[in-house]
Design a protein around this motif. Structure first.
Motif, PDB file in Angstrom:
ATOM      1  N   TYR A  80     -23.644  76.938  90.870  1.00 12.17           N
ATOM      2  CA  TYR A  80     -22.682  77.563  89.971  1.00 12.17           C
ATOM      3  C   TYR A  80     -21.926  76.532  89.153  1.00 12.17           C
ATOM      4  CZ  TYR A  80     -18.451  76.201  92.493  1.00 12.17           C
ATOM      5  OH  TYR A  80     -17.415  75.484  93.019  1.00 12.17           O
ATOM      6  N   LYS A  81     -21.648  75.388  89.746  1.00  8.50           N
ATOM      7  CA  LYS A  81     -20.907  74.353  89.039  1.00  8.50           C
ATOM      8  C   LYS A  81     -21.772  73.697  87.964  1.00  8.50           C
ATOM      9  CE  LYS A  81     -17.246  73.281  89.587  1.00  8.50           C
ATOM     10  NZ  LYS A  81     -16.010  73.645  88.843  1.00  8.50           N
ATOM     11  N   THR A 139     -24.053  74.260  94.930  1.00 10.70           N
ATOM     12  CA  THR A 139     -23.491  73.668  93.717  1.00 10.70           C
ATOM     13  C   THR A 139     -24.127  74.204  92.437  1.00 10.70           C
ATOM     14  OG1 THR A 139     -25.027  71.787  93.945  1.00 10.70           O
ATOM     15  CG2 THR A 139     -22.811  71.518  94.874  1.00 10.70           C
ATOM     16  N   THR A 152     -14.620  66.372  96.873  1.00 16.61           N
ATOM     17  CA  THR A 152     -15.199  67.684  97.136  1.00 16.61           C
ATOM     18  C   THR A 152     -16.605  67.744  96.550  1.00 16.61           C
ATOM     19  OG1 THR A 152     -14.415  68.660  95.063  1.00 16.61           O
ATOM     20  CG2 THR A 152     -12.903  68.716  96.951  1.00 16.61           C
ATOM     21  N   ARG A 172      -8.634  74.865  85.866  1.00 12.99           N
ATOM     22  CA  ARG A 172      -9.338  75.686  84.887  1.00 12.99           C
ATOM     23  C   ARG A 172      -8.356  76.426  83.987  1.00 12.99           C
ATOM     24  NH1 ARG A 172     -12.192  76.821  89.626  1.00 12.99           N
ATOM     25  NH2 ARG A 172     -14.272  75.908  89.687  1.00 12.99           N
ATOM     26  N   TYR A 221     -20.871  73.677  83.902  1.00 16.45           N
ATOM     27  CA  TYR A 221     -20.825  72.499  83.044  1.00 16.45           C
ATOM     28  C   TYR A 221     -21.870  72.569  81.933  1.00 16.45           C
ATOM     29  CZ  TYR A 221     -17.761  70.289  86.524  1.00 16.45           C
ATOM     30  OH  TYR A 221     -16.722  69.976  87.370  1.00 16.45           O
ATOM     31  N   ASP A 248     -13.082  67.789  84.002  1.00 17.78           N
ATOM     32  CA  ASP A 248     -13.340  67.529  85.422  1.00 17.78           C
ATOM     33  C   ASP A 248     -13.864  66.127  85.657  1.00 17.78           C
ATOM     34  OD1 ASP A 248     -12.481  70.071  85.928  1.00 17.78           O
ATOM     35  OD2 ASP A 248     -14.419  70.873  86.561  1.00 17.78           O
ATOM     36  N   VAL A 269     -20.329  66.874  91.823  1.00 18.42           N
ATOM     37  CA  VAL A 269     -21.141  67.364  90.703  1.00 18.42           C
ATOM     38  C   VAL A 269     -20.608  66.810  89.382  1.00 18.42           C
ATOM     39  CG1 VAL A 269     -21.932  69.407  89.451  1.00 18.42           C
ATOM     40  CG2 VAL A 269     -21.818  69.441  91.950  1.00 18.42           C
ATOM     41  N   GLU A 318     -17.551  69.851  94.394  1.00 19.67           N
ATOM     42  CA  GLU A 318     -17.379  70.081  92.961  1.00 19.67           C
ATOM     43  C   GLU A 318     -17.115  68.765  92.226  1.00 19.67           C
ATOM     44  OE1 GLU A 318     -15.930  71.798  95.367  1.00 19.67           O
ATOM     45  OE2 GLU A 318     -16.830  73.790  95.113  1.00 19.67           O
ATOM     46  N   GLU A 319     -16.312  67.902  92.818  1.00 17.47           N
ATOM     47  CA  GLU A 319     -16.055  66.596  92.196  1.00 17.47           C
ATOM     48  C   GLU A 319     -17.309  65.742  92.202  1.00 17.47           C
ATOM     49  OE1 GLU A 319     -11.298  66.040  93.205  1.00 17.47           O
ATOM     50  OE2 GLU A 319     -12.790  65.632  94.757  1.00 17.47           O
TER      51      GLU A 319
END
Length: 341
Positions: free
Chosen positions: A296-297, A294, A202, A6, A301, A311, A207, A204-205
């Motif tokens: 928040y992610k 998830t 992960t 980030r 985005y 990402d 998402v 996050e990945e």
């Protein structure tokens, strides 16, 4: 593998926005160019592989063919991106998904997640034929898939990234793994996280990769329960799918709906904005924003398209490095649909 953080977003604003894709009828705006700037760990895969191994025009030949095909049929872009994903998630990025069944061989194409669903085999075979004329027995089908996925995203206005090359093709496929390892569109969040964790990603990945659903379509049979029985869906959106797709309570299983009804032919972050408004088409889509870990992610985005581009590009680089065959492993298939004899 190059990795963006980030803290690099501002840096990328200055130097990553260097590539502009020509506008066309299916590209409403310019694309962001994202490239892995930080050298990754030592690997036999490298972007310059074909420059050093006798086929310097390979990457350009693939890009031209894929871009032409996708601009003619935007849905093909999603199909080629999905082909690469379905390949890499089953015994690694080795083009096993392209092997057709024979009387003595059972491939992955008719496994439950792929049967009557995957598209784009013909364009990959066509590109392979061009390359066999240009530089016989040099360019693998696995590398064609990796480049076709990237070039499809770029053609539809999405981010660009460096694809490391030098994969070889498998001589086997795994029907059972295709049934067990490919994430189902009916999974809840915990199931999605587990499916991607199994491949080293992960949450996050996961998402970020799910953002591929900003293009493409899904069949009525996959969304019927969601649009008739689920509560975490915008009621007007559900009614529009029931009436105008159409997706009746019975029948019409093969009727298609856009995964992103907002900008279906443009690779952007609208998918995440749709999730904020409970307009995820698949059950698994809306699970990413449903009061869970998830959320928040998805919000990040939805509000920061550059962050999503970065990402997504890095997650695709990581996916393309899943268990590739290199060196003396596998083979370079002459025809992507069958092993060499």
């Amino acid at each position: 593998m190059g990795v963006f953080t980030r803290s690099m977003v501002t840096f990328c604003v200055l130097i990553c926005l260097i590539g502009i894709v020509s506008a066309s009828s299916v590209i409403p705006s310019a694309t962001t160019y994202v490239s892995n700037l930080i050298p990754g760990p030592s690997s036999e895969l490298r972007p310059s592989f074909y420059l050093l191994h006798g086929c310097p025009l390979a990457v350009q030949t693939i890009r031209t063919a894929i871009t032409t095909a996708v601009l003619k049929d935007p849905r093909l872009g999603a199909s080629l991106l999905r082909l690469h994903f379905q390949d890499c998630f089953v015994q690694g990025c080795d083009a096993s998904v392209l092997l057709k069944d024979t009387p003595t061989f059972k491939g992955e194409q008719n496994a439950r997640p792929n049967a009557n669903s995957l598209r784009g085999y013909e364009i990959i075979e066509s590109v392979k034929a061009q390359l066999e004329l240009l530089c016989p027995n040099v360019v693998s089908c696995a590398d064609i898939l990796a480049l076709a996925a990237r070039d499809s995203v770029v053609a539809l206005g999405g981010p660009n990234w460096l694809v490391r090359l030098g994969r070889r093709d498998s001589t086997t496929a795994d029907f059972n793994a295709a049934n067990s390892d490919l994430p189902s569109p009916f999974l809840d969040l915990d199931g999605l996280i587990a499916a991607f964790k199994k491949k080293g990603f992960t949450a996050e990945e996961m998402v970020a990769l799910s953002g591929a659903h900003t293009i493409g379509k899904a069949k009525c049979g996959l969304i019927r329960n969601r649009i008739y029985n689920e509560s975490n869906i915008d009621p007007n959106y559900a009614k529009s799918l029931q009436a105008f797709l159409p997706c009746p309570k019975s029948g019409g299983d093969n009727n298609l709906a856009s995964l992103d009804a907002t900008t279906p032919n443009f690779f952007d972050n609208a998918y995440y904005r749709n999730l904020l408004n409970k307009k995820g088409l698949l059950h698994s889509d809306q699970q990413l924003y449903n009061g869970g870990s998830t959320d928040y992610k998805v919000s990040a985005y939805a509000n920061n398209p550059l962050l999503f581009s970065i990402d997504f590009a890095n997650a695709m680089i990581k996916m393309g490095n899943l268990s590739p065959l290199t060196g003396d492993q596998g083979q370079i298939r002459k025809y992507c649909s069958r092993v060499n004899y």
